[in-house]
Design a protein around this motif. Sequence first.
Motif, PDB file in Angstrom:
ATOM      1  N   LYS A 116       1.004  -1.036   0.086  1.00 11.29           N
ATOM      2  CA  LYS A 116       0.084  -0.029   0.182  1.00 11.29           C
ATOM      3  C   LYS A 116       1.031   1.341   0.022  1.00 11.29           C
ATOM      4  CE  LYS A 116      -3.684  -2.297   0.563  1.00 11.29           C
ATOM      5  NZ  LYS A 116      -4.739  -2.438  -0.391  1.00 11.29           N
ATOM      6  N   PRO A 117       0.978   1.767  -1.095  1.00 10.55           N
ATOM      7  CA  PRO A 117       1.720   3.132  -1.197  1.00 10.55           C
ATOM      8  C   PRO A 117       1.553   4.135  -0.289  1.00 10.55           C
ATOM      9  CG  PRO A 117       0.972   2.500  -3.301  1.00 10.55           C
ATOM     10  CD  PRO A 117       0.091   1.826  -2.317  1.00 10.55           C
ATOM     11  N   SER A 118       2.622   4.896   0.456  1.00  8.36           N
ATOM     12  CA  SER A 118       2.076   5.663   1.599  1.00  8.36           C
ATOM     13  C   SER A 118       3.000   7.183   1.607  1.00  8.36           C
ATOM     14  CB  SER A 118       2.382   4.893   3.164  1.00  8.36           C
ATOM     15  OG  SER A 118       3.796   4.417   3.098  1.00  8.36           O
ATOM     16  N   LEU A 119       3.606   7.333   0.525  1.00 12.49           N
ATOM     17  CA  LEU A 119       4.555   8.534   0.608  1.00 12.49           C
ATOM     18  C   LEU A 119       3.604   9.757   0.117  1.00 12.49           C
ATOM     19  CD1 LEU A 119       7.394   9.197   1.038  1.00 12.49           C
ATOM     20  CD2 LEU A 119       7.948   9.006  -1.297  1.00 12.49           C
ATOM     21  N   HIS A 120       2.499   9.940   0.715  1.00 11.53           N
ATOM     22  CA  HIS A 120       1.420  10.879   0.424  1.00 11.53           C
ATOM     23  C   HIS A 120       1.827  12.374   0.508  1.00 11.53           C
ATOM     24  CE1 HIS A 120      -1.505   7.376  -0.065  1.00 11.53           C
ATOM     25  NE2 HIS A 120      -1.012   7.199  -0.763  1.00 11.53           N
ATOM     26  N   ASN A 121       2.757  12.471   1.263  1.00  6.41           N
ATOM     27  CA  ASN A 121       3.343  13.794   1.518  1.00  6.41           C
ATOM     28  C   ASN A 121       3.843  14.540   0.225  1.00  6.41           C
ATOM     29  OD1 ASN A 121       5.265  11.644   2.505  1.00  6.41           O
ATOM     30  ND2 ASN A 121       6.783  13.484   2.241  1.00  6.41           N
ATOM     31  N   ILE A 122       4.118  13.771  -0.601  1.00  8.29           N
ATOM     32  CA  ILE A 122       4.770  14.383  -1.891  1.00  8.29           C
ATOM     33  C   ILE A 122       3.667  14.524  -2.826  1.00  8.29           C
ATOM     34  CG2 ILE A 122       6.168  13.506  -3.795  1.00  8.29           C
ATOM     35  CD1 ILE A 122       7.826  13.943  -1.253  1.00  8.29           C
ATOM     36  N   ARG A 123       3.304  15.824  -3.101  1.00 12.04           N
ATOM     37  CA  ARG A 123       2.124  16.314  -3.911  1.00 12.04           C
ATOM     38  C   ARG A 123       2.602  16.606  -5.281  1.00 12.04           C
ATOM     39  NH1 ARG A 123       1.675  20.428  -0.095  1.00 12.04           N
ATOM     40  NH2 ARG A 123       1.411  21.734  -1.764  1.00 12.04           N
ATOM     41  N   LYS A 124       4.116  16.570  -5.666  1.00 13.37           N
ATOM     42  CA  LYS A 124       4.448  16.752  -7.027  1.00 13.37           C
ATOM     43  C   LYS A 124       5.778  16.053  -7.082  1.00 13.37           C
ATOM     44  CE  LYS A 124       2.973  21.059  -9.220  1.00 13.37           C
ATOM     45  NZ  LYS A 124       3.369  22.056  -9.447  1.00 13.37           N
ATOM     46  N   LEU A 125       5.871  15.736  -8.453  1.00 21.62           N
ATOM     47  CA  LEU A 125       7.138  14.954  -8.673  1.00 21.62           C
ATOM     48  C   LEU A 125       7.647  15.083 -10.363  1.00 21.62           C
ATOM     49  CD1 LEU A 125       9.127  12.504  -8.295  1.00 21.62           C
ATOM     50  CD2 LEU A 125       7.213  11.040  -9.058  1.00 21.62           C
ATOM     51  N   ALA A 126       8.997  15.511 -10.309  1.00 25.15           N
ATOM     52  CA  ALA A 126       9.665  15.978 -11.501  1.00 25.15           C
ATOM     53  C   ALA A 126      10.939  15.103 -11.720  1.00 25.15           C
ATOM     54  CB  ALA A 126       9.754  17.237 -11.860  1.00 25.15           C
ATOM     55  N   ALA A 127      11.085  14.773 -12.759  1.00 25.45           N
ATOM     56  CA  ALA A 127      12.297  14.127 -13.037  1.00 25.45           C
ATOM     57  C   ALA A 127      13.032  15.180 -14.382  1.00 25.45           C
ATOM     58  CB  ALA A 127      12.495  12.555 -13.657  1.00 25.45           C
ATOM     59  N   VAL A 128      14.283  15.362 -14.163  1.00 28.17           N
ATOM     60  CA  VAL A 128      15.169  15.986 -14.992  1.00 28.17           C
ATOM     61  C   VAL A 128      16.377  15.195 -15.452  1.00 28.17           C
ATOM     62  CG1 VAL A 128      16.362  18.249 -15.952  1.00 28.17           C
ATOM     63  CG2 VAL A 128      14.564  18.073 -14.608  1.00 28.17           C
ATOM     64  N   THR A 129      16.331  14.650 -16.794  1.00 31.09           N
ATOM     65  CA  THR A 129      17.366  13.665 -17.159  1.00 31.09           C
ATOM     66  C   THR A 129      18.029  13.934 -18.438  1.00 31.09           C
ATOM     67  OG1 THR A 129      17.827  11.328 -16.975  1.00 31.09           O
ATOM     68  CG2 THR A 129      15.772  12.066 -17.754  1.00 31.09           C
ATOM     69  N   THR A 130      19.051  13.089 -18.774  1.00 33.49           N
ATOM     70  CA  THR A 130      19.755  13.211 -20.127  1.00 33.49           C
ATOM     71  C   THR A 130      20.018  11.633 -20.416  1.00 33.49           C
ATOM     72  OG1 THR A 130      22.109  13.542 -18.974  1.00 33.49           O
ATOM     73  CG2 THR A 130      20.764  15.624 -19.749  1.00 33.49           C
ATOM     74  N   TYR A 131      20.122  11.484 -21.722  1.00 34.00           N
ATOM     75  CA  TYR A 131      20.261  10.275 -22.322  1.00 34.00           C
ATOM     76  C   TYR A 131      21.476  10.386 -23.427  1.00 34.00           C
ATOM     77  CZ  TYR A 131      15.717   8.331 -20.719  1.00 34.00           C
ATOM     78  OH  TYR A 131      14.321   8.037 -20.024  1.00 34.00           O
ATOM     79  N   GLY A 132      22.456   9.518 -23.277  1.00 32.63           N
ATOM     80  CA  GLY A 132      23.325   9.585 -24.248  1.00 32.63           C
ATOM     81  C   GLY A 132      22.699   9.334 -25.584  1.00 32.63           C
ATOM     82  N   GLY A 133      21.839   8.075 -25.672  1.00 31.97           N
ATOM     83  CA  GLY A 133      20.962   7.702 -26.910  1.00 31.97           C
ATOM     84  C   GLY A 133      19.935   8.547 -27.119  1.00 31.97           C
ATOM     85  N   SER A 134      19.494   8.116 -28.499  1.00 30.89           N
ATOM     86  CA  SER A 134      18.057   8.608 -28.968  1.00 30.89           C
ATOM     87  C   SER A 134      17.081   8.249 -27.927  1.00 30.89           C
ATOM     88  CB  SER A 134      18.000   8.242 -30.429  1.00 30.89           C
ATOM     89  OG  SER A 134      17.973   7.031 -30.601  1.00 30.89           O
ATOM     90  N   ARG A 135      15.770   8.766 -28.430  1.00 30.17           N
ATOM     91  CA  ARG A 135      14.556   8.482 -27.770  1.00 30.17           C
ATOM     92  C   ARG A 135      14.152   7.112 -28.501  1.00 30.17           C
ATOM     93  NH1 ARG A 135      10.666   7.291 -24.656  1.00 30.17           N
ATOM     94  NH2 ARG A 135       8.639   8.212 -24.791  1.00 30.17           N
ATOM     95  N   LEU A 136      14.385   6.881 -29.638  1.00 28.36           N
ATOM     96  CA  LEU A 136      14.070   5.621 -30.148  1.00 28.36           C
ATOM     97  C   LEU A 136      14.823   4.412 -29.629  1.00 28.36           C
ATOM     98  CD1 LEU A 136      12.744   3.926 -32.484  1.00 28.36           C
ATOM     99  CD2 LEU A 136      14.772   4.416 -33.935  1.00 28.36           C
ATOM    100  N   HIS A 137      16.169   4.672 -29.320  1.00 30.26           N
ATOM    101  CA  HIS A 137      16.834   3.439 -28.720  1.00 30.26           C
ATOM    102  C   HIS A 137      16.453   3.540 -27.308  1.00 30.26           C
ATOM    103  CE1 HIS A 137      20.124   4.219 -31.798  1.00 30.26           C
ATOM    104  NE2 HIS A 137      19.955   2.838 -31.779  1.00 30.26           N
ATOM    105  N   ALA A 138      16.105   4.518 -26.527  1.00 31.13           N
ATOM    106  CA  ALA A 138      15.284   4.162 -25.483  1.00 31.13           C
ATOM    107  C   ALA A 138      14.100   3.544 -25.282  1.00 31.13           C
ATOM    108  CB  ALA A 138      15.298   5.722 -24.636  1.00 31.13           C
ATOM    109  N   MET A 139      13.309   3.844 -26.370  1.00 32.44           N
ATOM    110  CA  MET A 139      11.946   3.016 -26.412  1.00 32.44           C
ATOM    111  C   MET A 139      12.059   1.562 -26.834  1.00 32.44           C
ATOM    112  SD  MET A 139       9.815   6.149 -28.384  1.00 32.44           S
ATOM    113  CE  MET A 139       8.958   5.039 -29.266  1.00 32.44           C
TER     114      MET A 139
END
Length: 193
Positions: A116-139
């Motif tokens: 039962k998830p319980s980290l309900h104090n977190i109301r917003k979540l964001a990730a900022v990231t970089t990939y060496g490869g393309s979106r196609l390769h990631a997919m």
Amino acid sequence: MKILVLYAHPVEASFNAGLHKVIVERLTAAGHAVDDCDLYAENFDPRLTRAERVSYHDERGAADPAAAYIERLQKAEALVLSFPVWNYGYPAILKGFFDRVFLPGVSFKLVDGKVKPSLHNIRKLAAVTTYGGSRLHAMLMSDPPRKLVKRVLRATVKPGASVSYLAHYSMNLSTDETRKRFMAKVAASMDAF
């Protein structure tokens, strides 16, 4: 809001370091209380020890080896992850943070053998990231980091929480212009956070 920024990159002159700086500066300028957790600078140990695994399901307390990080996570109202994608996954130090801090009684509870998830104090979540490869390769690899953020972490935080995933793909072929555009996108996202 009280925002925990989890940053995971070992090189202070990297593009990721520049993104991290923009994230912290823009969130602070917008009036948020930012807890900037630079996992490398804090020398966070990502290894789950034998003792931690044996006591994994025990009630959390002040004696927990990750108690200080647990407290920081539980005080936060939002979470921003800033990391590079390496080998189609999180850097080991960030994965280790999840292993050692997102524990039973912290990010989830076991009720009759069910999570039962319980980290309900977190109301917003964001990730900022970089990939060496393309979106196609990631997919083609099913883009595990995106799924972990948009599915697993989303399921752990407050139901209905806002979740965003900002990624700069093809860093190996990036130019000053593509990096500048992505930096501007991240800045605007943090301004509106």
